[in-house]
Every structure is written in structure tokens, then in C-alpha cells.
Enzyme design. Structure first.
Site, PDB file in Angstrom:
ATOM      1  N   LYS A 144      -0.692  -2.448  -0.802  1.00 21.39           N
ATOM      2  CA  LYS A 144      -0.613  -3.222   0.443  1.00 21.39           C
ATOM      3  C   LYS A 144      -0.831  -2.309   1.649  1.00 21.39           C
ATOM      4  O   LYS A 144      -1.542  -2.657   2.586  1.00 21.39           O
ATOM      5  CB  LYS A 144       0.746  -3.943   0.521  1.00 21.39           C
ATOM      6  CG  LYS A 144       0.824  -5.102  -0.468  1.00 21.39           C
ATOM      7  CD  LYS A 144       2.218  -5.663  -0.670  1.00 21.39           C
ATOM      8  CE  LYS A 144       2.184  -6.694  -1.803  1.00 21.39           C
ATOM      9  NZ  LYS A 144       3.492  -7.238  -2.194  1.00 21.39           N
ATOM     10  N   ASP A 153       4.760 -13.583   3.797  1.00 22.12           N
ATOM     11  CA  ASP A 153       4.809 -14.027   2.402  1.00 22.12           C
ATOM     12  C   ASP A 153       4.853 -15.558   2.309  1.00 22.12           C
ATOM     13  O   ASP A 153       4.588 -16.125   1.256  1.00 22.12           O
ATOM     14  CB  ASP A 153       6.086 -13.508   1.731  1.00 22.12           C
ATOM     15  CG  ASP A 153       5.864 -12.224   0.953  1.00 22.12           C
ATOM     16  OD1 ASP A 153       4.788 -12.072   0.359  1.00 22.12           O
ATOM     17  OD2 ASP A 153       6.782 -11.391   0.937  1.00 22.12           O
ATOM     18  N   GLN A 167       9.566  -6.463  -0.394  1.00 28.22           N
ATOM     19  CA  GLN A 167       9.115  -6.559  -1.786  1.00 28.22           C
ATOM     20  C   GLN A 167      10.262  -7.039  -2.679  1.00 28.22           C
ATOM     21  O   GLN A 167      11.378  -6.518  -2.596  1.00 28.22           O
ATOM     22  CB  GLN A 167       8.611  -5.178  -2.239  1.00 28.22           C
ATOM     23  CG  GLN A 167       7.927  -5.144  -3.574  1.00 28.22           C
ATOM     24  CD  GLN A 167       6.558  -5.834  -3.598  1.00 28.22           C
ATOM     25  OE1 GLN A 167       5.917  -6.010  -2.573  1.00 28.22           O
ATOM     26  NE2 GLN A 167       6.137  -6.255  -4.768  1.00 28.22           N
TER      27      GLN A 167
HETATM   28  N1  GUN Z   1       6.756  -9.093  -5.649  1.00 29.84           N
HETATM   29  C1  GUN Z   1       5.724  -9.498  -6.428  1.00 29.84           C
HETATM   30  N2  GUN Z   1       4.836 -10.232  -5.709  1.00 29.84           N
HETATM   31  C2  GUN Z   1       5.332 -10.287  -4.449  1.00 29.84           C
HETATM   32  C3  GUN Z   1       4.855 -10.890  -3.251  1.00 29.84           C
HETATM   33  O1  GUN Z   1       3.810 -11.543  -3.190  1.00 29.84           O
HETATM   34  N3  GUN Z   1       5.644 -10.703  -2.150  1.00 29.84           N
HETATM   35  C4  GUN Z   1       6.818  -9.989  -2.193  1.00 29.84           C
HETATM   36  N4  GUN Z   1       7.540  -9.897  -1.074  1.00 29.84           N
HETATM   37  N5  GUN Z   1       7.281  -9.430  -3.298  1.00 29.84           N
HETATM   38  C5  GUN Z   1       6.524  -9.564  -4.410  1.00 29.84           C
END
Ligand code: GUN
Length: 295
Positions: A53, A120, A97
Site C-alpha cells: 500500500k 476502507d 490494517q
Molecule cells: N486486511 C486485509 N484486507 C484488508 C483491507 O482491505 N483493509 C484493512 N484495513 N485491513 C485489511
């Protein structure tokens, strides 16, 4: 042979648009979009995702703010970090996350992120906006799925779609987005009775059950479009791990189009996160949600 829906290529195209949009926003005197990524603990998979990311931000000109916290961080300490990011005008998007360590109430933390910074799309306000069709930030994976579908089937009106999986992150929001496009949506899951009988009627199958190769060739009617959201790491005999989707890919020759794993839905998720961050920055700069949606 079924057409391969190339998520990598589509993600590259979306990243190019995002990069151009960032440049245009900054050139017009707007803010440079900023994304804060919060990681608590040292889960190896989460570390990989967070690194991707951050790299994605660099590639399109988004400023990233990384907050790595030890696994021993208390809920109160994490909440203080979130409050700081909520108040920081340079931060337009916040991603915490998940999964979080078990001593932290994940729901409470996600609820503490300002809805307009929740890139998100997990906050109940954004979930509510999505289910009422009133804008808001759409979760990244479902948004990517819709873009992949649009690349092969732009008009979904009246089509029968079977979604396998009822998660808050994927299954439920995808169902809402499809309904908004006037598809006829059946949401199923691992306990659904006679699942193959239901999927056999579908024009589109979105498989998001997290169950490797669940969907077999005889579950799919000829000409159906198959989107495979599942991704499971399986240890190979040669010592190398293999990524397997929810769909038995080798049995899909009679489908019209299918997403591969890897290289289908996966690459779209980060591209959509970056695009959501730019939308959030544009809204913070005074654009309406509808204007920011033109990206
Ligand atoms: N953990 C796995 N996929 C995601 C996601 O798309 N967003 C977040 N915040 N955590 C994750």
C-alpha cells in the site's frame, strides 16, 4: 476458451488515472492526497500488504504516513493515534490494517475513524450510505470487482448474479453495489443448501467464500462470467507456496470470462484504495461526493 479478465492491466489503467488526478488536484492548488496506514503488531501477511500500500502511494504521488505500533499497544493508545490522524489536515485517508491483536476491539477502532477519512469503507456510516445508495466511500475489493465486471459486461440490469460469501468486507457490499445496478442478486454462503443448483442459473458468479476451488466446472452455466475473490495460500510439494482461488480455474473453459488468481481481483484492491484516497482528498477540498466520483 474463456476470456481472461486481466486485473493487473485494469489496475495499471486505474493507477494512471489516479496519478493524473493527483497531479491535476495539486496543480489546481488543492491538497496533495495523504494516506495514513496503521499497522499494529507483526503479522507477516499484514506487513506485506502494508508495504504494498505504501509503495502504491509513492507510485501515484500520494503522501503516505506509516504508523507501525507494537503488538502490545493498548486500545487506548491506538485510539489516541487514530484521533491524531483524524485531526491532521494532511491526512485524507486512514487505513487501520486488520486483523488487530485480540486484546483490541476491532469494531470500536474502525468506528473511531472519521467516516470521510475511512478509505476502507468499513465505518457504519459508509456501510449505511452504500446500502441506501447515497454515496460514501465504497470498500476497495467490491469496488474493484465492479470495475472488472464493467470491463466485460457494462450493463448488469436484470442479470442473475450469485454471490458466494456474506462477509462485511466483500460479500455484503458487493451485493449492495450489484443491486444498485439493478442486477438480481442471490447471496449465498458455505451453509447454503444445494449451492451448485443455484450457481448453475447464474449469469455472473462472484466467489468470495475463502474456500479453495469450491466452484467446480459443473456449477457454472456456459457463457457465465466468473469473478474469483478467493485467495488461499497452499503449500506446494516443491516447497513453494501456491495461491488458489475459490474457483477451479482449469474447469472454466465454457465460461464467457473469468478472473485469474493471482492477477484478477487482487491487483484492483490497492488501485481502488489509492483512488478512494484521492476522492477523500477532493471531498475535503470542497468538492461534492458526486464531483469526486468522476475520477
Ligand atoms: N486486511 C486485509 N484486507 C484488508 C483491507 O482491505 N483493509 C484493512 N484495513 N485491513 C485489511
Amino acid at each position: 476458451m474463456a476470456e481472461l479478465i486481466d486485473g493487473k492491466a485494469l489496475a495499471r489503467t486505474l493507477d494512471e488515472r489516479t496519478r493524473a488526478d493527483v497531479a491535476a488536484l495539486v496543480a489546481a492548488g488543492g491538497p496533495r492526497p495523504g494516506l495514513a496506514v496503521v499497522l499494529v503488531g507483526d503479522d507477516p501477511a499484514s506487513q506485506v500488504y502494508v508495504r504494498r500500500k505504501i509503495k502504491g502511494c509513492e507510485a501515484v504521488g500520494i503522501t503516505s504516513f506509516e504508523r507501525r505500533l507494537p503488538a502490545t499497544t493498548t486500545e487506548g493508545e491506538l485510539m489516541a493515534v487514530i484521533a491524531g490522524l483524524n485531526a491532521d489536515p494532511q491526512v485524507h485517508g486512514i487505513l487501520c490494517q486488520v486483523p488487530l491483536p485480540p486484546h483490541i476491539d476491532q469494531g470500536a477502532v474502525l468506528d473511531a475513524i472519521l467516516p470521510d477519512k475511512d478509505v476502507d469503507g468499513f465505518h457504519p456510516v459508509n456501510v449505511g450510505r452504500l446500502s441506501t445508495g447515497t454515496g460514501g466511500i465504497v470498500p476497495c475489493t467490491p469496488l474493484g470487482v465492479m470495475m472488472l465486471l464493467d470491463s466485460v459486461l457494462p450493463d448488469l440490469k436484470g442479470l442473475d448474479v450469485v454471490v458466494i460469501g456474506k462477509s462485511n468486507i466483500v460479500g455484503k457490499p458487493i451485493a449492495m453495489l450489484l443491486l444498485e445496478r439493478e442486477a438480481t442478486v442471490t447471496v449465498t454462503h458455505i451453509h447454503t443448501k444445494d449451492l451448485p443448483q443455484i450457481t448453475r442459473k447464474a449469469d455472473i458468479i462472484v466467489a468470495a467464500a475463502g474456500s479453495p476451488e469450491l466452484v467446480r466446472g459443473d456449477w457454472v452455466k456456459p457463457g457465465a462470467v466468473i469473478i474469483d475473490v478467493g485467495i488461499t495460500r497452499i503449500a506446494g510439494e516443491n516447497g513453494k507456496d501456491r495461491l488458489v482461488g475459490d474457483v477451479a480455474f482449469a474447469e472454466m473453459d465454457h465460461a464467457r470470462a473469468v478472473t485469474p488468481v493471482p492477477g484478477g481481483v487482487g491487483p484492483m484492491t490497492i488501485a481502488c484504495l489509492l483512488s478512494n484516497t484521492v476522492k477523500a482528498a477532493r471531498v475535503s477540498a470542497g468538492e461534492t461526493v458526486a464531483e469526486a466520483e468522476t475520477l
